[in-house]
Design an enzyme around this catalytic site. Structure first.
Site, mmCIF file in Angstrom:
data_model
loop_
_atom_site.group_PDB
_atom_site.id
_atom_site.type_symbol
_atom_site.label_atom_id
_atom_site.label_comp_id
_atom_site.label_asym_id
_atom_site.label_seq_id
_atom_site.Cartn_x
_atom_site.Cartn_y
_atom_site.Cartn_z
ATOM 1 C CB SER A 149 -0.901 0.002 1.240
ATOM 2 O OG SER A 149 -1.495 1.271 1.431
ATOM 3 C CE1 TYR A 187 -4.948 -3.315 3.543
ATOM 4 C CE2 TYR A 187 -4.292 -1.020 3.220
ATOM 5 C CZ TYR A 187 -4.510 -2.287 2.713
ATOM 6 O OH TYR A 187 -4.276 -2.545 1.383
ATOM 7 C CE LYS A 191 -1.834 -4.659 2.124
ATOM 8 N NZ LYS A 191 -1.714 -5.838 1.234
#
Length: 275
Positions: A149, A187, A191
Site C-alpha cells: 500500500s 491495515y 502493509k
C-alpha cells in the site's frame, strides 16, 4: 504457441485482484491463471463476469480455493498445483483485508482486529510463499509479487498532500477521537510489515533466479475495509483497473529494473516507493 505460464493470484475474484486477472487474461502473453478465492462459488461468478468482459483470450482461467488464514487450505492448494503442473511461474500475493472500521464500530476489539489483519495480510502470505517456493524455483522465469500500500512507507513525508490528503488528515485535538471516515491504522501497519517480508524474500533469494517485487498500486476504489467504492472515489481513489494493468506490467517484465523494491504505478511521480 508459447507454453502458458502458471500464475497464481490470491484474492483474485474481487477488487484489485479481479482487475489483475482481467488484465492478464486480456494480455497477448498466454497464462494458466489460477484465480484464488476463499469460496469457489465467488470465483466461478467472477470468471463468468470476466468472460463477458473479455471475449477472446490466449489464456485459461480457473478458480482454486485459497484461504490465506488456513494452513490446510494453502497446503491443499499448493499440493494441487504441484500434482497438476509441477511448477509455478508467478505468485501474486494479493489477498488482503482491513478491519479498522470494525474496531471503530465495536464489532471487533483492537486485539481481535489486529490479529485478524496480521494473519491475513502477513502471516498467511508468508505461509503460502514458503509452501510455493519449491515450485517457483522450478520455473525458468519465476516471479514473486507482494501487493502493498502507498500508505505503508515509514519515511515518505507527503502523505498529507494530493490524493492522500483526506485519507491521512489528522483529527481534531482531544480524546476520544471522533470516528474517521476511512480508518487504516492496523491495515497500514500490516502493509509496512509486508514490505519487510518482501525485502527478506529478496535477500533470501538473491542467489536464485526468482524476481521479487512489492507492488504499490495507488489509492484505488476497491471497497477494501468496508468503505464503499463510491465513497473512496469521492476521496480521490482511482479506478482499480489502473492497478490491475500495473500488476500485469510487472509480471511481464516492464519494471525489472526495480527488482527487490516497492514499485509504484505510473500514477505517481516516483516509480519506487521509499521504505
Amino acid at each position: 504457441m508459447a507454453a502458458k505460464q502458471i500464475l497464481l493470484i490470491t484474492g483474485g475474484n474481487t477488487g484489485l485482484g479481479y482487475e489483475a486477472v482481467k488484465a492478464l487474461y486480456a494480455s497477448a502473453t498466454p497464462y494458466e491463471i489460477l484465480m484464488g478465492s476463499r469460496k469457489i462459488s465467488n470465483g466461478e461468478q467472477a470468471i463468468e463476469k470476466l468472460k463477458q468482459e473479455v471475449k477472446e483470450s490466449s489464456s485459461n482461467v480457473s478458480v482454486v480455493q485459497a484461504d490465506v488464514t488456513s494452513d490446510e487450505s494453502l497446503e491443499k492448494l499448493v499440493g494441487g498445483i504441484e500434482s497438476k503442473y509441477g511448477k509455478l511461474d508467478v505468485l501474486i500475493n494479493n489477498a488482503g483485508a482491513g478491519f479498522d472500521t470494525q474496531i471503530q464500530s465495536g464489532a471487533l476489539s483492537i486485539r481481535e482486529a489486529y490479529n485478524a489483519s496480521w494473519d491475513t495480510n502477513v502471516t498467511g502470505t508468508q505461509v503460502l510463499t514458503t509452501l510455493s517456493m519449491p515450485l517457483l524455483i522450478k520455473s525458468k522465469n519465476p516471479r514473486l509479487l507482494f501487493v502493498t500500500s502507498g500508505t505503508s512507507s515509514l519515511i515518505q513525508t507527503d502523505l498529507s498532500e494530493g490524493i492522500f490528503a483526506r485519507l491521512n488528515a489528522a483529527p481534531d485535538a482531544g480524546w476520544p477521537k471522533q470516528g474517521q471516515l476511512n480508518p487504516v491504522t492496523s491495515y497500514r501497519s500490516t502493509k509496512t510489515g509486508l514490505n519487510m517480508l518482501m525485502r527478506e524474500w529478496a535477500r533470501i533469494l538473491r542467489n536464485d533466479p526468482v524476481k521479487v517485487f512489492a507492488i504499490s498500486p495507488g489509492f484505488l476504489a476497491t471497497g477494501l475495509g468496508g468503505v464503499g467504492a463510491e465513497q473512496l472515489k469521492k476521496m480521490g481513489a482511482q479506478d482499480p483497473a489502473i492497478g490491475g494493468k500495473f500488476i500485469r506490467d510487472v509480471v511481464e517484465g516492464k519494471r525489472d529494473e526495480h527488482e527487490g523494491k516497492i514499485v509504484r504505478s505510473d500514477f505517481f511521480d516516483s516509480p519506487v516507493q521509499p521504505y
